[in-house]
Design a protein around this motif. Structure first.
Motif, mmCIF file in Angstrom:
data_model
loop_
_atom_site.group_PDB
_atom_site.id
_atom_site.type_symbol
_atom_site.label_atom_id
_atom_site.label_comp_id
_atom_site.label_asym_id
_atom_site.label_seq_id
_atom_site.Cartn_x
_atom_site.Cartn_y
_atom_site.Cartn_z
ATOM 1 N N VAL A 114 0.834 -1.207 0.000
ATOM 2 C CA VAL A 114 0.000 0.000 0.000
ATOM 3 C C VAL A 114 0.866 1.254 0.000
ATOM 4 O O VAL A 114 0.647 2.180 -0.783
ATOM 5 C CB VAL A 114 -0.960 -0.002 1.215
ATOM 6 C CG1 VAL A 114 -1.632 1.348 1.398
ATOM 7 C CG2 VAL A 114 -2.000 -1.099 1.059
ATOM 8 N N TYR A 117 3.975 0.772 -3.188
ATOM 9 C CA TYR A 117 3.570 0.409 -4.549
ATOM 10 C C TYR A 117 2.154 0.867 -4.891
ATOM 11 O O TYR A 117 1.628 0.521 -5.938
ATOM 12 C CB TYR A 117 3.710 -1.108 -4.752
ATOM 13 C CG TYR A 117 5.143 -1.544 -4.644
ATOM 14 C CD1 TYR A 117 6.016 -1.379 -5.714
ATOM 15 C CD2 TYR A 117 5.635 -2.096 -3.467
ATOM 16 C CE1 TYR A 117 7.343 -1.764 -5.614
ATOM 17 C CE2 TYR A 117 6.966 -2.486 -3.363
ATOM 18 C CZ TYR A 117 7.815 -2.310 -4.439
ATOM 19 O OH TYR A 117 9.117 -2.694 -4.334
ATOM 20 N N LYS A 118 1.555 1.631 -3.988
ATOM 21 C CA LYS A 118 0.218 2.204 -4.202
ATOM 22 C C LYS A 118 -0.834 1.149 -4.524
ATOM 23 O O LYS A 118 -1.777 1.389 -5.278
ATOM 24 C CB LYS A 118 0.250 3.271 -5.309
ATOM 25 C CG LYS A 118 1.303 4.336 -5.126
ATOM 26 C CD LYS A 118 1.123 5.081 -3.828
ATOM 27 C CE LYS A 118 2.187 6.163 -3.684
ATOM 28 N NZ LYS A 118 2.728 6.280 -2.365
ATOM 29 N N GLU A 119 -0.653 -0.059 -3.946
ATOM 30 C CA GLU A 119 -1.665 -1.097 -4.102
ATOM 31 C C GLU A 119 -2.877 -0.719 -3.248
ATOM 32 O O GLU A 119 -2.752 -0.017 -2.244
ATOM 33 C CB GLU A 119 -1.101 -2.453 -3.672
ATOM 34 C CG GLU A 119 0.034 -2.921 -4.555
ATOM 35 C CD GLU A 119 0.704 -4.186 -4.058
ATOM 36 O OE1 GLU A 119 1.619 -4.652 -4.756
ATOM 37 O OE2 GLU A 119 0.350 -4.708 -2.990
ATOM 38 N N HIS A 120 -4.026 -1.164 -3.666
ATOM 39 C CA HIS A 120 -5.250 -0.822 -2.946
ATOM 40 C C HIS A 120 -5.579 -1.914 -1.941
ATOM 41 O O HIS A 120 -5.394 -3.099 -2.202
ATOM 42 C CB HIS A 120 -6.405 -0.626 -3.934
ATOM 43 C CG HIS A 120 -6.156 0.496 -4.886
ATOM 44 N ND1 HIS A 120 -6.263 1.813 -4.509
ATOM 45 C CD2 HIS A 120 -5.763 0.515 -6.180
ATOM 46 C CE1 HIS A 120 -5.960 2.587 -5.533
ATOM 47 N NE2 HIS A 120 -5.653 1.819 -6.567
ATOM 48 N N ILE A 121 -6.060 -1.486 -0.799
ATOM 49 C CA ILE A 121 -6.458 -2.414 0.261
ATOM 50 C C ILE A 121 -7.939 -2.204 0.523
ATOM 51 O O ILE A 121 -8.423 -1.067 0.516
ATOM 52 C CB ILE A 121 -5.598 -2.193 1.523
ATOM 53 C CG1 ILE A 121 -5.914 -3.221 2.592
ATOM 54 C CG2 ILE A 121 -5.724 -0.811 2.054
ATOM 55 C CD1 ILE A 121 -4.945 -3.192 3.764
ATOM 56 N N ASN A 122 -8.641 -3.289 0.743
ATOM 57 C CA ASN A 122 -10.077 -3.163 0.996
ATOM 58 C C ASN A 122 -10.398 -3.630 2.415
ATOM 59 O O ASN A 122 -9.534 -4.110 3.146
ATOM 60 C CB ASN A 122 -10.896 -3.931 -0.061
ATOM 61 C CG ASN A 122 -10.580 -5.403 -0.085
ATOM 62 O OD1 ASN A 122 -10.398 -6.033 0.954
ATOM 63 N ND2 ASN A 122 -10.519 -5.979 -1.274
ATOM 64 N N GLN A 125 -9.405 -7.178 3.378
ATOM 65 C CA GLN A 125 -7.994 -7.342 3.687
ATOM 66 C C GLN A 125 -7.654 -6.790 5.073
ATOM 67 O O GLN A 125 -6.856 -7.376 5.795
ATOM 68 C CB GLN A 125 -7.134 -6.679 2.610
ATOM 69 C CG GLN A 125 -7.212 -7.414 1.275
ATOM 70 C CD GLN A 125 -6.634 -6.600 0.138
ATOM 71 O OE1 GLN A 125 -6.915 -5.407 0.014
ATOM 72 N NE2 GLN A 125 -5.839 -7.243 -0.692
#
Length: 143
Positions: A114, A117-122, A125
């Motif tokens: 997050v 790498y600017k990954e999205h978390i919901n 998760q």
């Protein structure tokens, strides 16, 4: 589907063998001595596979593409191996030690994904992280 599964099967199978070997390493053997043999064997195996895959005439070209990550990965692998050997030497059980380490790793990588790498978390998760933390408390209750 098999394209997604075969690497996972290799990782899980290799991790099983890896943890059994780390747990079974004699406690009277210097950890770095045993890791020296481990890495010599690994270097030989990877070198032979590398030469087979790229053909000897292309080896230098392929090696010239390597960057800093190979060096840092090598250092990280030494830390990983040394940590597991000593984790088991100080008393972690095979069934618990790897589980705790991998849950901590998974939660850490989720946060790193997050932040870096600017990954999205919901929400699912986030709930998973909470469940993992509760699980860590439960499985390490005897330690």
């Amino acid at each position: 589907m098999f394209e997604l599964l075969w690497p996972l099967i290799i990782v899980v199978g290799s991790n099983i063998v890896y943890n059994i070997c780390a747990k079974s390493t004699p406690s009277n053997v210097n950890a770095f001595g045993t890791l020296t043999i481990t890495y010599l064997v690994a270097a030989l195996v990877t070198f032979l596979i590398f030469i087979y895959m790229v053909k000897p005439e292309h080896a230098i070209t392929e090696l010239s593409k390597i960057n800093w990550t190979s060096i840092v990965l090598g250092i990280a692998i030494v830390g990983l191996e040394f940590g597991y050997i000593y984790m088991y030497r100080v008393g972690w059980q095979l069934s618990i030690g790897s589980l705790v380490a991998n849950i901590c790793l998974a939660c850490s990588l989720l946060v790193i994904g997050v932040l870096l790498y600017k990954e999205h978390i919901n929400i699912v998760q986030i709930l998973g992280i909470i469940v993992c933390c509760i699980g860590l408390i439960l499985v390490t209750n005897n330690y």
